[in-house]
Design a protein around this motif. Structure first.
Motif, PDB file in Angstrom:
ATOM      1  N   UNK A  20       0.977  -1.033  -0.228  1.00 42.69           N
ATOM      2  CA  UNK A  20       0.088   0.160  -0.038  1.00 42.69           C
ATOM      3  C   UNK A  20       0.970   1.538   0.079  1.00 42.69           C
ATOM      4  N   UNK A  21       2.639   1.259   0.018  1.00 46.26           N
ATOM      5  CA  UNK A  21       3.183   2.007   0.598  1.00 46.26           C
ATOM      6  C   UNK A  21       4.106   2.214  -0.607  1.00 46.26           C
ATOM      7  N   UNK A  22       3.955   1.246  -2.107  1.00 51.83           N
ATOM      8  CA  UNK A  22       3.971   1.340  -3.394  1.00 51.83           C
ATOM      9  C   UNK A  22       4.705   0.058  -3.516  1.00 51.83           C
ATOM     10  N   UNK A  23       5.335  -0.512  -2.355  1.00 51.23           N
ATOM     11  CA  UNK A  23       6.754  -0.934  -2.702  1.00 51.23           C
ATOM     12  C   UNK A  23       5.288  -2.193  -4.106  1.00 51.23           C
ATOM     13  N   UNK A  24       6.925  -2.411  -5.104  1.00 55.76           N
ATOM     14  CA  UNK A  24       5.827  -2.831  -6.369  1.00 55.76           C
ATOM     15  C   UNK A  24       6.378  -4.651  -5.838  1.00 55.76           C
ATOM     16  N   UNK A  25       7.423  -5.432  -5.338  1.00 56.31           N
ATOM     17  CA  UNK A  25       7.247  -6.548  -4.772  1.00 56.31           C
ATOM     18  C   UNK A  25       6.700  -6.343  -3.101  1.00 56.31           C
ATOM     19  N   UNK A  30      10.975  -1.178   4.321  1.00 59.34           N
ATOM     20  CA  UNK A  30      10.805  -0.680   5.738  1.00 59.34           C
ATOM     21  C   UNK A  30       9.081  -1.156   6.050  1.00 59.34           C
ATOM     22  N   UNK A  31       9.145  -1.383   7.594  1.00 64.31           N
ATOM     23  CA  UNK A  31       7.825  -1.514   8.413  1.00 64.31           C
ATOM     24  C   UNK A  31       8.310  -1.702   9.770  1.00 64.31           C
ATOM     25  N   UNK A  32       7.322  -1.340  10.799  1.00 61.04           N
ATOM     26  CA  UNK A  32       7.055  -0.861  11.970  1.00 61.04           C
ATOM     27  C   UNK A  32       5.846  -2.086  13.353  1.00 61.04           C
ATOM     28  N   UNK A  37       5.703  -7.572  24.310  1.00 59.07           N
ATOM     29  CA  UNK A  37       5.910  -7.492  25.463  1.00 59.07           C
ATOM     30  C   UNK A  37       5.891  -5.700  25.228  1.00 59.07           C
ATOM     31  N   UNK A  38       4.981  -4.718  24.655  1.00 63.22           N
ATOM     32  CA  UNK A  38       4.264  -3.786  24.549  1.00 63.22           C
ATOM     33  C   UNK A  38       6.254  -2.716  23.782  1.00 63.22           C
ATOM     34  N   UNK A  39       7.053  -3.797  23.610  1.00 66.27           N
ATOM     35  CA  UNK A  39       8.093  -2.613  22.335  1.00 66.27           C
ATOM     36  C   UNK A  39       7.766  -3.036  21.714  1.00 66.27           C
ATOM     37  N   UNK A  40       8.854  -2.126  20.282  1.00 60.73           N
ATOM     38  CA  UNK A  40       8.435  -2.348  18.578  1.00 60.73           C
ATOM     39  C   UNK A  40       9.161  -3.088  18.379  1.00 60.73           C
ATOM     40  N   UNK A  41       9.243  -3.291  16.715  1.00 61.33           N
ATOM     41  CA  UNK A  41      10.104  -3.339  16.060  1.00 61.33           C
ATOM     42  C   UNK A  41      10.599  -2.530  14.705  1.00 61.33           C
ATOM     43  N   UNK A  42      11.600  -3.035  14.094  1.00 62.57           N
ATOM     44  CA  UNK A  42      11.697  -1.814  12.892  1.00 62.57           C
ATOM     45  C   UNK A  42      12.482  -2.866  12.325  1.00 62.57           C
ATOM     46  N   UNK A  43      11.844  -2.969  10.535  1.00 61.01           N
ATOM     47  CA  UNK A  43      12.686  -3.379   9.668  1.00 61.01           C
ATOM     48  C   UNK A  43      12.888  -1.757   9.029  1.00 61.01           C
ATOM     49  N   UNK A  44      14.373  -2.063   8.485  1.00 62.44           N
ATOM     50  CA  UNK A  44      14.602  -0.415   7.799  1.00 62.44           C
ATOM     51  C   UNK A  44      16.350  -1.071   7.407  1.00 62.44           C
ATOM     52  N   UNK A  45      16.813   0.267   7.166  1.00 62.32           N
ATOM     53  CA  UNK A  45      18.279  -0.027   6.339  1.00 62.32           C
ATOM     54  C   UNK A  45      19.486   0.066   6.944  1.00 62.32           C
ATOM     55  N   UNK A  46      19.714  -0.907   8.347  1.00 60.26           N
ATOM     56  CA  UNK A  46      20.954  -0.313   8.191  1.00 60.26           C
ATOM     57  C   UNK A  46      22.367   0.289   8.261  1.00 60.26           C
ATOM     58  N   UNK A  67      21.295   1.659  14.009  1.00 57.97           N
ATOM     59  CA  UNK A  67      20.562   2.335  14.238  1.00 57.97           C
ATOM     60  C   UNK A  67      20.567   1.951  12.461  1.00 57.97           C
ATOM     61  N   UNK A  68      18.835   2.080  12.695  1.00 54.45           N
ATOM     62  CA  UNK A  68      18.056   1.986  10.942  1.00 54.45           C
ATOM     63  C   UNK A  68      17.426   2.910  10.484  1.00 54.45           C
ATOM     64  N   UNK A  69      17.555   3.146   9.648  1.00 54.10           N
ATOM     65  CA  UNK A  69      16.823   3.697   8.637  1.00 54.10           C
ATOM     66  C   UNK A  69      15.275   3.537   7.751  1.00 54.10           C
ATOM     67  N   UNK A  70      14.244   4.466   8.301  1.00 52.68           N
ATOM     68  CA  UNK A  70      12.671   3.800   8.175  1.00 52.68           C
ATOM     69  C   UNK A  70      12.640   5.000   6.959  1.00 52.68           C
ATOM     70  N   UNK A  71      12.067   4.858   5.624  1.00 51.79           N
ATOM     71  CA  UNK A  71      11.279   5.874   5.112  1.00 51.79           C
ATOM     72  C   UNK A  71      10.453   6.913   5.727  1.00 51.79           C
TER      73      UNK A  71
END
Length: 85
Positions: A20-25, A30-32, A37-46, A67-71
């Motif tokens: 829905x954010x425009x990823x072709x595949x 990136x994802x959140x 346990x109430x914490x958050x996990x981030x998929x981003x670019x290292x 440190x990871x970067x998300x859009x």
């Protein structure tokens, strides 16, 4: 962090899925996620090697942290799902 007897699980995605954010595949973007346990996990670019030297003096990173970067769009679309408290 978490109790070994009850493993942490992903409970929900915050924001829109990559497709829905425009990823072709729709597979690698990136994802959140909120965790059981109430914490958050981030998929981003290292980006630790690039950004570590630029951290403000009052910020610190442990050896096991990265440190990871998300859009910007990923975070903005997740804003509605991030709890206030």
């Amino acid at each position: 962090m978490h109790n070994e007897s009850s493993p942490v699980r992903i409970t929900r995605r915050l924001g829109d899925p990559p497709k829905l954010r425009g990823s072709v595949t729709g597979e690698t973007c990136p994802d959140i996620f909120e965790l059981s346990d109430g914490n958050f996990a981030i998929i981003g670019t290292e980006a630790t090697a690039v950004l570590d030297r630029q951290l403000p003096q009052d910020a610190a990173r442990a050896d096991h942290e990265r440190i990871v970067v998300i859009t910007r769009e990923t975070l903005i679309r997740a804003k509605r799902d991030i709890p206030d408290a």
